[in-house]
Design an enzyme around this catalytic site. Sequence first.
Site, PDB file in Angstrom:
ATOM      1  CD  GLN A 242      -2.642  -1.173   2.623  1.00 10.17           C
ATOM      2  OE1 GLN A 242      -2.614  -2.196   3.271  1.00 10.17           O
ATOM      3  NE2 GLN A 242      -3.292  -0.091   3.033  1.00 10.17           N
ATOM      4  CG  PHE A 273      -8.163  -5.451   4.524  1.00 14.82           C
ATOM      5  CD1 PHE A 273      -9.299  -4.813   4.046  1.00 14.82           C
ATOM      6  CD2 PHE A 273      -7.918  -6.751   4.125  1.00 14.82           C
ATOM      7  CE1 PHE A 273     -10.171  -5.472   3.186  1.00 14.82           C
ATOM      8  CE2 PHE A 273      -8.780  -7.409   3.262  1.00 14.82           C
ATOM      9  CZ  PHE A 273      -9.911  -6.773   2.792  1.00 14.82           C
ATOM     10  CD  GLU A 277      -0.161   2.761   6.451  1.00 19.21           C
ATOM     11  OE1 GLU A 277       0.248   3.892   6.801  1.00 19.21           O
ATOM     12  OE2 GLU A 277      -1.272   2.315   6.793  1.00 19.21           O
ATOM     13  NE  ARG A 355      -6.947   7.759  11.916  1.00 19.38           N
ATOM     14  CZ  ARG A 355      -7.695   8.617  11.224  1.00 19.38           C
ATOM     15  NH1 ARG A 355      -9.001   8.656  11.419  1.00 19.38           N
ATOM     16  NH2 ARG A 355      -7.158   9.445  10.361  1.00 19.38           N
ATOM     17  NE  ARG A 387     -12.650  -1.211   5.334  1.00 20.59           N
ATOM     18  CZ  ARG A 387     -13.357  -1.905   4.443  1.00 20.59           C
ATOM     19  NH1 ARG A 387     -13.279  -3.226   4.414  1.00 20.59           N
ATOM     20  NH2 ARG A 387     -14.142  -1.288   3.577  1.00 20.59           N
ATOM     21  CG  PHE A 389      -4.348   3.848  11.515  1.00 20.06           C
ATOM     22  CD1 PHE A 389      -3.461   2.983  10.924  1.00 20.06           C
ATOM     23  CD2 PHE A 389      -3.861   4.959  12.158  1.00 20.06           C
ATOM     24  CE1 PHE A 389      -2.094   3.230  10.965  1.00 20.06           C
ATOM     25  CE2 PHE A 389      -2.489   5.214  12.219  1.00 20.06           C
ATOM     26  CZ  PHE A 389      -1.614   4.338  11.615  1.00 20.06           C
ATOM     27  CB  ALA A 556      -5.747   7.670   6.555  1.00 18.36           C
ATOM     28  CD  GLU A 758      -9.024   3.956   7.749  1.00 19.15           C
ATOM     29  OE1 GLU A 758      -8.084   3.320   8.227  1.00 19.15           O
ATOM     30  OE2 GLU A 758      -9.083   5.198   7.773  1.00 19.15           O
TER      31      GLU A 758
END
Length: 820
Positions: A242, A273, A277, A355, A387, A389, A556, A758
């Site tokens: 990703q 998902f 990343e 987050r 997903r 985060f 995100a 998300e």
Amino acid sequence: MNKPAQPLAPPPGATETAGFGRGLPPSWPEAEWPALRDGRRVGVSAPHESAHLHVRGQAPYTDDVPELAGTLHAALGLSPLAHGRLLDLDAARLRALPGVVDVLTAADIPGVNDCGPVVRDDPILAEGTLRHVGQPVFLVVATTRELARRAAARAAEVVHAEPLPAVLTARAAHAQGQYVVPSMHLKRESAPGALDAALRAAPHRLRGSLQVGGQEQFYLEGQIAYAMPAENAGMRVLCSTQHPSEMQHAVARALGWMDHQVQVECRRMGGGFGGKESQSGLFACAAAVAANKLGRPVKLRLDRDDDFLVTGRRHGFDFDFDVAFDDAGRILAYDVTLIANAGHSADLSAAVMTRAICHVDNAYWLPEVAIHGHSARTNTQSNTAFRGFGGPQGALVTEFVLDSIARRLGLDALDVRRANFYGVGQRHVTPYGQGVTDNVLHELVEQLAHGSRYAARRAEVAAFNARSPVLKKGLALTPVKFGISFNVPHLNQAGALVHIYTDGSVLVNHGGTEMGQGLNTKVAQVVAHELGLDFAQVRCTAADTHKVANTSATAASTGADLNGMAAQDAARTLRQRLAGLAGERYGCRPEAVRFAHGRVEAGGTVLPFAELVRQAYLARVQLWSDGFYTTPDLHWDAQTLQGHPFYYFAYGAAVSEVVVDTLTGECRVLRADVLHDAGRALNPALDIGQIEGAFIQGMGWLTMEELVWHPQSGLLLTHAPSTYKIPTANDCPPDLRVRLFDNPNAQPTVHRSKAVGEPPLLLPFSVLLAIRDAISAVGEHRVDPPLRASATAEAILDAIEAVRAGVAATEAVASATVAA
């Protein structure tokens, strides 16, 4: 920016079935024809650009790329200990095995032995210390994948290490003060000491805890990298990732090279998902180091068991809360502690915890609040992006608390939620200081409650439970408010390249990656709309660090927001150039030139788009352009946890009805009604698909996906589909109703759309709390069920037993009081 020109009417006999693939026109619903006739290419349900390839099994993924001559295959040798001191590795024993070309260790990495995305604490191959069962210790390179795997499987025989005490749970690590990053604390008080005073003086107070497990990404395509040495000390890496730019940086560091020597390319992923990343870095680095040392292409593809054992997943969280509230259920003060299982290294845990803290409020005004976040270091896989985060974990604890408040007061949980919704005046500012100025929760929830017959069904569920001693039904409605943007401001940027060829066709390259979510489809729609073209004339190519540099991760939920705007910027520049030429040649102002249906009208003259492009080429007009976009109005202070981290909020709500078998713990979701805010959707069909998928994935996390580690060895026991269960078609609600809420974005996003990746994952909170409602019915709603997530059959039975025990204890106290 100039507004797009008004579209032309379609030429006589034009078809409304033009599609992305030449010769493969999709069948368009009749409802879309008026929009297509008007020249709209956004806001219509265009098919996924690779759908015809997916259903035919013709969509090539990294492992499908034809292998170059001389390609070698690699496999990772994994640590057999959860924690230990690495003493020796008998690599010679492995090199003697059939087909083995080489065995690489940390000493063979010419640059930096680290693939940590933020904190440099994540070795590619273990060096000195073993940190978890499954940590890569060495890399076997062999002539075939099977021979490499056979050699790597002998890790326990060749890895010599001294065992050390292991910490396997977040609670245990927290007790020892063992963290991967500094703890975070956010506090808002109307005056010094107001929080504690409100907790002491409130009419009601509730203390408790909650345990929420992690979740495996379970992408259909596992982690894979294919590294190919290139001329003049270069490396080309095909990688399922990703974040191609992060892979480029990580590979360059591992090789001790400059970034421009490394090219990373990703055409598509079979799911990500968040698991691809940052954590695809280890595999890209390992393959590239081997390819560089041996001077031959090297492919590293994990099987599912090793993928589970090596990689991290959604952070499991433990919560402790202390909440004060009034007779209507309004929260007066709230003190909550979040303990995340970060695993053995930092990875993205700091951002995940940030987050989570920023989503504890979810849809609710919290007047006096303190939030404490701890990222515990354990001897398990390093947990990572997934997903949502951290947002789902942070929001869930507050939904759980409100559910308990309602039960304590004997009120309907929806009434308690409404009493706490963000409103106007002071009641619209989040604990981190951002105003909730685009709030549509009240009308959205009202629309959903009315359309789903919530009040009537609540009465029907109560009537069913009164006459059913074994099967119990539950019903819950939960809302979502989800902030959109990276919470690291500099990541909110994107670039794109758009090329127009002399035949009028268009090629788009942008910094986002396609993992099945339809990003390329949406970006192609935006460009087609901007240039007035049919879908078949626009093509998106693979994400490539040699085309668009310094990209942000596709994460995100910002993929379409960022890359769509960047591509629109590039396409708009090209349209303005072409309009300038057409205005000059056909005697009109450039802004009066109209583009639609593959044609251009200028000064009364109508000509094919391709003809104007040919004229532009002969006139030496530049027919390619870059585009760039940065999200405005973002700022964040990571020390004070204050600022404006989100460009806007996406909203939604869901009603779920379940039935629970109190003898077996089995649960079924009977019906789910979803109303979700996607702004002015770029592609309604894709957005509804994303909402449906997120709902089922979130439902799986909260009801059946359970991670289990051996309490002594630290081995992840649920490391394959045989032991880790995700939802199947049979688990989907037989009645699933998903609708989009009509709400153009208040912010000037691309065509006023909103992110949809998300936020919908939080909608199945309603499933978990409906299960809790059904369990509560066992005790006639007199005892608050201590239900953990994932709410497996075992967890449900434990909660039922606790409710029955609580009822019995209450009755015993009442009898003793009467007797006295």
